[in-house]
Design an enzyme around this catalytic site. Structure first.
Site, PDB file in Angstrom:
ATOM      1  N   HIS A 192     -10.501  -1.482   5.249  1.00 59.88           N
ATOM      2  CA  HIS A 192     -10.233  -1.036   6.675  1.00 59.88           C
ATOM      3  C   HIS A 192     -10.874   0.504   6.953  1.00 59.88           C
ATOM      4  CE1 HIS A 192      -7.674   1.060   3.825  1.00 59.88           C
ATOM      5  NE2 HIS A 192      -7.395   1.882   4.944  1.00 59.88           N
ATOM      6  N   ASP A 193     -11.676   0.962   6.087  1.00 61.33           N
ATOM      7  CA  ASP A 193     -12.202   2.562   6.132  1.00 61.33           C
ATOM      8  C   ASP A 193     -13.780   2.142   6.389  1.00 61.33           C
ATOM      9  OD1 ASP A 193      -9.727   3.464   5.838  1.00 61.33           O
ATOM     10  OD2 ASP A 193     -10.018   3.647   3.549  1.00 61.33           O
TER      11      ASP A 193
ATOM     12  N   GLU B 113      -6.926   4.008  -5.390  1.00 59.58           N
ATOM     13  CA  GLU B 113      -8.016   4.249  -4.578  1.00 59.58           C
ATOM     14  C   GLU B 113      -8.438   5.478  -4.935  1.00 59.58           C
ATOM     15  OE1 GLU B 113      -9.613   4.824   0.431  1.00 59.58           O
ATOM     16  OE2 GLU B 113      -7.493   5.741  -0.510  1.00 59.58           O
TER      17      GLU B 113
ATOM     18  N   ASP C 158       0.873  -1.165   0.187  1.00 58.62           N
ATOM     19  CA  ASP C 158      -0.081   0.151  -0.088  1.00 58.62           C
ATOM     20  C   ASP C 158       0.839   1.220   0.061  1.00 58.62           C
ATOM     21  OD1 ASP C 158      -2.059   1.901   0.365  1.00 58.62           O
ATOM     22  OD2 ASP C 158      -3.286   0.281   1.763  1.00 58.62           O
TER      23      ASP C 158
ATOM     24  N   ASP D  60      -3.037   4.704  -2.457  1.00 60.80           N
ATOM     25  CA  ASP D  60      -3.814   5.202  -1.447  1.00 60.80           C
ATOM     26  C   ASP D  60      -4.276   6.651  -2.168  1.00 60.80           C
ATOM     27  OD1 ASP D  60      -4.829   5.484   1.277  1.00 60.80           O
ATOM     28  OD2 ASP D  60      -3.734   7.049   1.342  1.00 60.80           O
TER      29      ASP D  60
HETATM   30  O1  TEU Z   1      -8.621   6.649   2.490  1.00 63.63           O
HETATM   31  C1  TEU Z   1      -9.175   7.691   1.619  1.00 63.63           C
HETATM   32  C2  TEU Z   1     -10.502   8.229   1.831  1.00 63.63           C
HETATM   33  O2  TEU Z   1     -10.657   9.183   1.376  1.00 63.63           O
HETATM   34  C3  TEU Z   1     -11.513   7.460   2.570  1.00 63.63           C
HETATM   35  O3  TEU Z   1     -11.726   6.110   2.413  1.00 63.63           O
HETATM   36  C4  TEU Z   1     -11.266   7.719   3.973  1.00 63.63           C
HETATM   37  O4  TEU Z   1     -11.080   6.844   4.929  1.00 63.63           O
HETATM   38  C5  TEU Z   1     -12.673   8.210   4.444  1.00 63.63           C
HETATM   39  O5  TEU Z   1     -13.716   7.574   4.019  1.00 63.63           O
HETATM   40  C6  TEU Z   1     -12.848   9.776   4.707  1.00 63.63           C
HETATM   41  O6  TEU Z   1     -14.221  10.129   4.817  1.00 63.63           O
HETATM   42  C7  TEU Z   1      -7.263   6.353   2.492  1.00 63.63           C
HETATM   43  C8  TEU Z   1      -7.200   5.043   3.408  1.00 63.63           C
HETATM   44  O7  TEU Z   1      -7.716   3.844   2.807  1.00 63.63           O
HETATM   45  C9  TEU Z   1      -7.156   5.600   4.659  1.00 63.63           C
HETATM   46  O8  TEU Z   1      -7.164   4.497   5.626  1.00 63.63           O
HETATM   47  C10 TEU Z   1      -6.310   6.592   5.168  1.00 63.63           C
HETATM   48  O9  TEU Z   1      -6.944   7.178   6.419  1.00 63.63           O
HETATM   49  C11 TEU Z   1      -6.562   7.884   4.134  1.00 63.63           C
HETATM   50  O10 TEU Z   1      -6.437   7.429   2.714  1.00 63.63           O
HETATM   51  C12 TEU Z   1      -5.284   8.709   4.173  1.00 63.63           C
HETATM   52  O11 TEU Z   1      -4.282   8.379   3.964  1.00 63.63           O
END
Ligand code: TEU
Ligand code: CA
Length: 621
Positions: A405-406, A334, A181, A276
């Site tokens: 994970h989000d 992403e 990642d 990311d």
């Molecule tokens: O996530 C980016 C992102 O925009 C979203 O998924 C976020 O977690 C949330 O929904 C915003 O409202 C990525 C990673 O997957 C996340 O874990 C990180 O915190 C983020 O980038 C920053 O690096």
């Protein structure tokens, strides 16, 4: 084509940017694009929306909207059908590991690299062919490793670079590919580059984005996206936590550094990257204010200036040319908020950008945001899912996922009572392994792991949740209401320790884990489920193996069969024909296929004439 207030809606959505922007706008209002494609509304002029919106769309919003449409550049796309090429990653099942919560090998309560190695046989037995490992780089952990302090070394809590080399080897010994990642949009404020910038080093100052007077952009983690640094008397941009500072991708030195970092890991043998928020790397020149209405609809002000920035395609192509293609590296970007047509530009097989991407609209119901207190309605995700099956074009390959994970656990999100946990988890597995695309399983999804019963703020760990609570309560939201929002939307639900057994700490660690173990681990755990033929785990295993033995489930064509809105019925055809029938609701429904033949798969242990709550069936003809 220059878009103005006089452009008809049906022409606006003929361009990629117009299509996606209008679709996104309607989605956030709780509406579907079909409204325009299938009705005379398409003949209306763009300007008419203002009047029709009953005050929701202001004149200044319309100006901003038209500016966005015209600024997105490369717009026309052709709908030519093509030949879908074969590739290992189209046939693979990916398994996402969140290292901190996967397996602790040394009893400090924190998952680590050696722990992942211990469990590779489990991943292999599941039938996965590839692992996406969330960040393990050196980091002060303001955002669990998504704030990188050194891209070339490993977080001490997780192990050493040698451990990662071992992980790569052990994966490859088992024919498992490994993607890592890479967080290229921002670095930790503790990274050497940023520290040098703060000391007045001009070269490194140019690596970040500064302003004497911050614009109105907001951070994804609450508040302004700007932090003041007295050392230099200026603000630095951070779209995420204030310890995650956005890099300036318009600086060629930054791009070169990132390509070198990617090359470093490819030389060590990784097979590719999950990138990311890679779609955020290019920002509108001059960093102008975001439109407040766009901001309130999307939840984040300024997003139109970077969700698919002016140089995104150019930088991705350069990245690909310089480092990815020489290694034949796989990439999945992403790309939150990127619609289907612009996604075709990023992932088209002739575009030379990324292999695949994650877009997230199907994860939330139209008009809803993650922290909203609501039960996710599976029916409402169908138009979005089907669109990616049918309109993404033969030159692109979808990703299939419902968790990461989000996001909270999908079985909880769709049914907070937990009554249909097993059925919904298996229904999701049916979608993952019978739709067209590359399935991504998030650790624990294969066990039907659920949300955690958080009661107290002190149980949360995630910076996003903690900031959100602070922001809401300081704006007058009552504490118990704010707690309820966290309970529905917190990312921590996905981050509780993997439930391996009914032993101490769910078999995750010998000592107290960094975040609470879900008390339901005594029943929901890998060991118990391996022994139970009717478990979610065994359902995942058998569906993955079904998919592997029938290539039609991978490359076969997709066709949706129209029934009622309560059911999702589709066909995958090739050498064979599979028909999938899914009851998307918690009520009994008539099965349009019941008398035809007996299914090769059901998420219930026995058969019945009617479709039971969330019943999912696969027929083979
Ligand atoms: O996530 C980016 C992102 O925009 C979203 O998924 C976020 O977690 C949330 O929904 C915003 O409202 C990525 C990673 O997957 C996340 O874990 C990180 O915190 C983020 O980038 C920053 O690096
Ligand atoms: Ca450990």
């Amino acid at each position: 084509m220059e878009i103005t207030r006089n452009t008809r809606l049906k022409d606006v959505i003929r361009t990629a940017s117009g299509h996606d922007t209008v679709a996104r706008l309607l989605y956030s209002l709780g509406l579907d694009l079909d409204l325009i494609t299938n009705t005379p509304i398409g003949l209306l002029k763009l300007g008419a929306l203002e009047k029709l919106s009953f005050g929701k769309i202001s004149s200044s919003f319309m100006d901003a909207f038209i500016r966005i449409l015209n600024s997105l550049g490369e717009s026309e796309f052709s709908n030519e059908p093509g030949q879908t090429g074969i590739a290992w990653w189209k046939e693979a099942v990916f398994y996402q590991v969140y290292p901190r919560s996967f397996k602790d090998s040394n009893g400090d309560g924190i998952g680590d690299i050696k722990g992942i190695i211990e469990k590779l046989d489990y991943i292999k037995d599941l039938g996965a062919d590839a692992v996406w490992c969330s960040p393990f780089f050196d980091s002060p952990n303001a955002d669990n490793g998504y704030d990188i302090r050194d891209y070339r070394s490993v977080m001490a809590e997780f192990g050493t670079l040698d451990d990662v080399k071992q992980l790569i080897k052990e994966c490859h010994d088992r024919d498992i590919r490994l993607i890592i990642d890479l967080v290229m949009n921002h670095t930790s404020d503790e990274y050497e580059w940023f520290r040098k910038a703060l000391c007045g080093d001009e070269k490194y100052r140019g690596y970040y984005m500064w302003s004497k007077k911050p614009n109105n952009w907001t951070s994804f983690f609450s508040g302004s996206a700007w932090k003041f640094f007295p050392q230099v008397g200026e603000y630095a941009l951070h779209l995420f936590a204030d310890k995650q500072i956005d890099l300036n991708w318009d600086n060629p030195d930054v791009r070169k550094e990132m390509y070198d970092i990617a090359g470093f890991w490819l030389d060590l043998g990784v097979d590719g990257f999950r990138l990311d928020v890679v779609s955020f790397i290019s920002k509108t020149e001059g960093l102008p204010d975001g439109d407040p209405t766009v901001g309130s609809l999307m939840g984040f002000t300024g997003i139109e200036h970077y969700f698919h920035g002016p140089h995104l395609d150019e930088y991705l192509r350069e990245f690909n040319r310089e480092v990815l293609s020489p290694y034949s590296a796989y990439t999945v970007g992403e790309c939150p908020g990127n619609g289907i047509m612009m996604s075709r530009m990023i992932t088209g097989d002739d575009r030379g950008e990324l292999s695949q991407l994650f877009s997230f609209d199907h994860i939330e119901n139209p008009g809803k945001k993650r922290f909203d207190v609501y039960d996710f309605d599976l029916r409402k995700m169908v138009p979005e899912l089907v669109r990616w099956q049918t309109e993404y074009s033969d030159h692109c390959w979808p990703t299939l996922f419902f968790e990461n994970h989000d996001n909270p656990r999908i079985c909880s999100k769709a049914d907070h009572t937990g009554r249909y946990r097993v059925q919904i988890s298996k229904l999701i597995a049916v979608l993952l392994f019978t739709l067209k695309g590359t399935p991504y399983v998030y650790q624990g999804g294969e066990l039907g792991m659920t949300d955690y019963p958080f009661r107290d703020l002190s149980e949360y760990r995630d910076v996003e949740s903690l900031n959100y609570f602070r922001e809401k309560t300081s704006c007058g939201v009552a504490e118990d209401e704010a707690m309820k929002m966290l309970l529905y939307g917190s990312r921590d639900h996905a981050r509780t320790p993997m439930q391996w057994s009914s032993g101490k700490n769910a078999g995750f660690s010998d000592s107290a884990p960094w975040i609470g173990v879900n008390p339901n681990y005594t029943e929901i755990n890998a060991e118990a489920e391996a022994a139970d033929p009717g478990s979610v785990l065994n359902c995942y295993r058998s569906l993955i193996s079904l998919r592997k033995t029938h290539r039609t489930l991978i490359y076969g064509s997709f066709r949706k069969i129209r029934t009622s809105k309560n059911l999702l019925v589709y066909e995958r055809s090739g050498d064979e024909n599979f028909t999938v029938v899914i009851n998307l609701t918690g009520r009994r429904r008539r099965n349009p296929f019941s008398s035809d033949s007996s299914p090769v798969f059901s998420n219930y242990p026995d058969s019945a004439d009617a479709l039971r709550p969330y019943e999912a069936l696969i027929y083979r003809r």
